[in-house]
Design a protein around this motif. Structure first.
Motif, PDB file in Angstrom:
ATOM      1  N   THR A  74      37.347  35.865  50.500  1.00 42.81           N
ATOM      2  CA  THR A  74      37.985  36.295  50.066  1.00 42.81           C
ATOM      3  C   THR A  74      39.524  36.935  50.765  1.00 42.81           C
ATOM      4  N   SER A  75      39.913  37.364  49.815  1.00 39.44           N
ATOM      5  CA  SER A  75      41.434  37.999  51.484  1.00 39.44           C
ATOM      6  C   SER A  75      41.700  39.559  50.264  1.00 39.44           C
ATOM      7  N   TYR A  76      42.023  40.495  50.842  1.00 41.60           N
ATOM      8  CA  TYR A  76      42.694  40.904  50.151  1.00 41.60           C
ATOM      9  C   TYR A  76      43.740  42.134  50.823  1.00 41.60           C
ATOM     10  N   VAL A  77      44.755  43.180  50.693  1.00 40.62           N
ATOM     11  CA  VAL A  77      45.412  43.663  51.713  1.00 40.62           C
ATOM     12  C   VAL A  77      45.756  44.636  51.560  1.00 40.62           C
ATOM     13  N   PRO A 196      46.805  44.048  46.184  1.00 38.37           N
ATOM     14  CA  PRO A 196      47.597  44.303  44.917  1.00 38.37           C
ATOM     15  C   PRO A 196      49.070  43.294  44.849  1.00 38.37           C
ATOM     16  N   ALA A 197      49.495  43.617  43.296  1.00 41.35           N
ATOM     17  CA  ALA A 197      49.931  43.021  42.876  1.00 41.35           C
ATOM     18  C   ALA A 197      51.158  43.460  43.006  1.00 41.35           C
ATOM     19  N   ALA A 198      52.777  42.712  43.921  1.00 45.10           N
ATOM     20  CA  ALA A 198      53.792  43.160  44.223  1.00 45.10           C
ATOM     21  C   ALA A 198      54.686  43.597  42.404  1.00 45.10           C
ATOM     22  N   HIS A 223      46.932  45.958  38.723  1.00 44.49           N
ATOM     23  CA  HIS A 223      46.966  45.855  40.068  1.00 44.49           C
ATOM     24  C   HIS A 223      48.400  46.477  40.917  1.00 44.49           C
ATOM     25  N   TYR A 224      48.936  46.682  40.558  1.00 45.51           N
ATOM     26  CA  TYR A 224      49.893  47.701  40.877  1.00 45.51           C
ATOM     27  C   TYR A 224      50.294  48.685  42.007  1.00 45.51           C
TER      28      TYR A 224
END
Length: 357
Positions: A74-77, A196-198, A223-224
């Motif tokens: 899984t990936s996240y920023v 997160p969502a841009a 998810h902003y």
């Protein structure tokens, strides 16, 4: 695809009505921001309730049941840096046991707020039904999981559904599946992609569009990385708002960076409330006493620009305008322009209808 416009229905969760025209239903998502620590989760639930959140939500995932391939990642920023780790390890670090979820539910009962959770399998749905959860949620990847959706519908619980990266026909099919299996209380959450969502990926106008197409309350699963999308979604008619809460959103762990720091939650809920109030229609045919007084104080009337004699005309050389509303209002200018005075008027005195010939 062709879609049929439907009347959006309202639903009820523990006496709170959710749907168009109602205050948006805020779901305080504990998610993984508790770090796998039950005491942190309980404290967050208490603070969310104290801030005014009507519902607290958890995630019932169990890594050994959900992950079939141990090599799956899984990936996240965080801070612009993409981080990748094994999904099973990631889940194991943050998961809570059923007993711990039940403890959170009991605390929510004590606090007087509703409890709901995401379920990924039938066992979790049955568990949530057995402990008296208010609702169950299908995560966006499970929107196409027909057996799970039917299990959720059969539970009798309210069902929340995230859209994620789904196509419109998949969202329509999911709602149809839920309805066909007996679900009567459905909320769809527009769920912009990204962790997160841009901002540019949100397309918040999907909220009213989905509401029209699906005929169910539609909200947002936010998810902003920031708080701006909550009032923005409210302004577009979102019926539900879900966002993670954490002790500190600046701690560099997944999900925290798009959460609400718990200390900020009261202010953010108030902002949402004020945007909701700003959308309410006003009765423009019947003014309040305060509005009437404002009109009388601030609307202008005709006054003598200088000492006037009988026979002087009403024109811009002889008349000025001033507050408050006394005598002839400025909106009657076209009706009085050119008429003559029947009596003398001292400078700066208000001109009344009886002063005209």
């Amino acid at each position: 695809m062709q879609s049929k416009t439907m009347t959006t229905t309202h639903i009820d969760i523990n006496g709170i009505r959710i749907g168009p025209g109602e205050p948006p239903y805020f779901v305080a998502e504990l998610g993984i921001c508790h770090g796998g620590d039950l005491e942190v989760a309980l404290q967050l639930a208490r603070q969310a309730a104290a801030a005014g959140a009507p519902c607290v939500k958890t995630e019932t995932f169990q890594a050994d049941r959900l992950v079939g391939d141990p090599a799956l990642t899984t990936s996240y920023v965080i801070n612009g840096e993409t981080r990748t780790e094994l999904l099973a390890e990631h889940m194991s670090r943050f998961q809570l046991s059923f007993n711990q979820h039940h403890a959170i539910k009991k605390e929510c009962d004590r606090l007087g707020v509703s409890f709901m959770a995401t379920a990924h399998d039938a066992e979790s749905v049955e568990f949530l039904k057995d402990i008296g959860a208010a609702a169950v949620k299908a995560a966006s990847p499970d929107l196409i999981h027909i057996p799970l959706l039917r299990c959720m519908a059969a539970s009798g619980l309210a069902v929340f559904l995230d859209t994620g990266s789904a196509h419109l026909h998949e969202i329509v099919q999911a709602v149809s599946t839920l309805r066909g299996a007996g679900a009567q209380r459905i909320v769809v959450n527009h769920n912009p992609a990204g962790h997160p969502a841009a901002a540019h990926r949100h397309d918040l106008r999907q909220i009213p569009r989905l509401m029209q197409i699906l005929g169910v309350p539609v909200g947002i699963s936010d998810h902003y990385e920031g708080y701006d999308m909550l009032p923005a979604a409210t302004a577009l008619g979102a019926c539900a708002l879900e966002k993670p809460i954490s002790e500190d959103r600046f701690v560099q762990e997944p999900e925290r960076n798009w959460s609400i720091s718990i200390a900020d939650l009261p202010e953010q809920l108030q902002r949402i409330r004020e945007v909701y109030l700003a959308l309410q229609p006003m009765d423009t045919l019947h003014l309040t006493p305060e509005q009437e007084q404002y009109r009388l104080r601030n609307r202008m009337s005709l006054v003598a620009a200088k000492d006037l004699a009988p026979g002087d005309p009403i024109d811009l050389q002889h008349v000025d305008f001033a507050r408050p509303r006394q005598g002839i209002g400025v909106e009657h200018w076209d009706a009085v322009h050119g008429r003559l005075l029947r009596r003398a008027k001292p400078a700066r005195s208000f001109i009344d209808w009886s002063d005209l010939e």
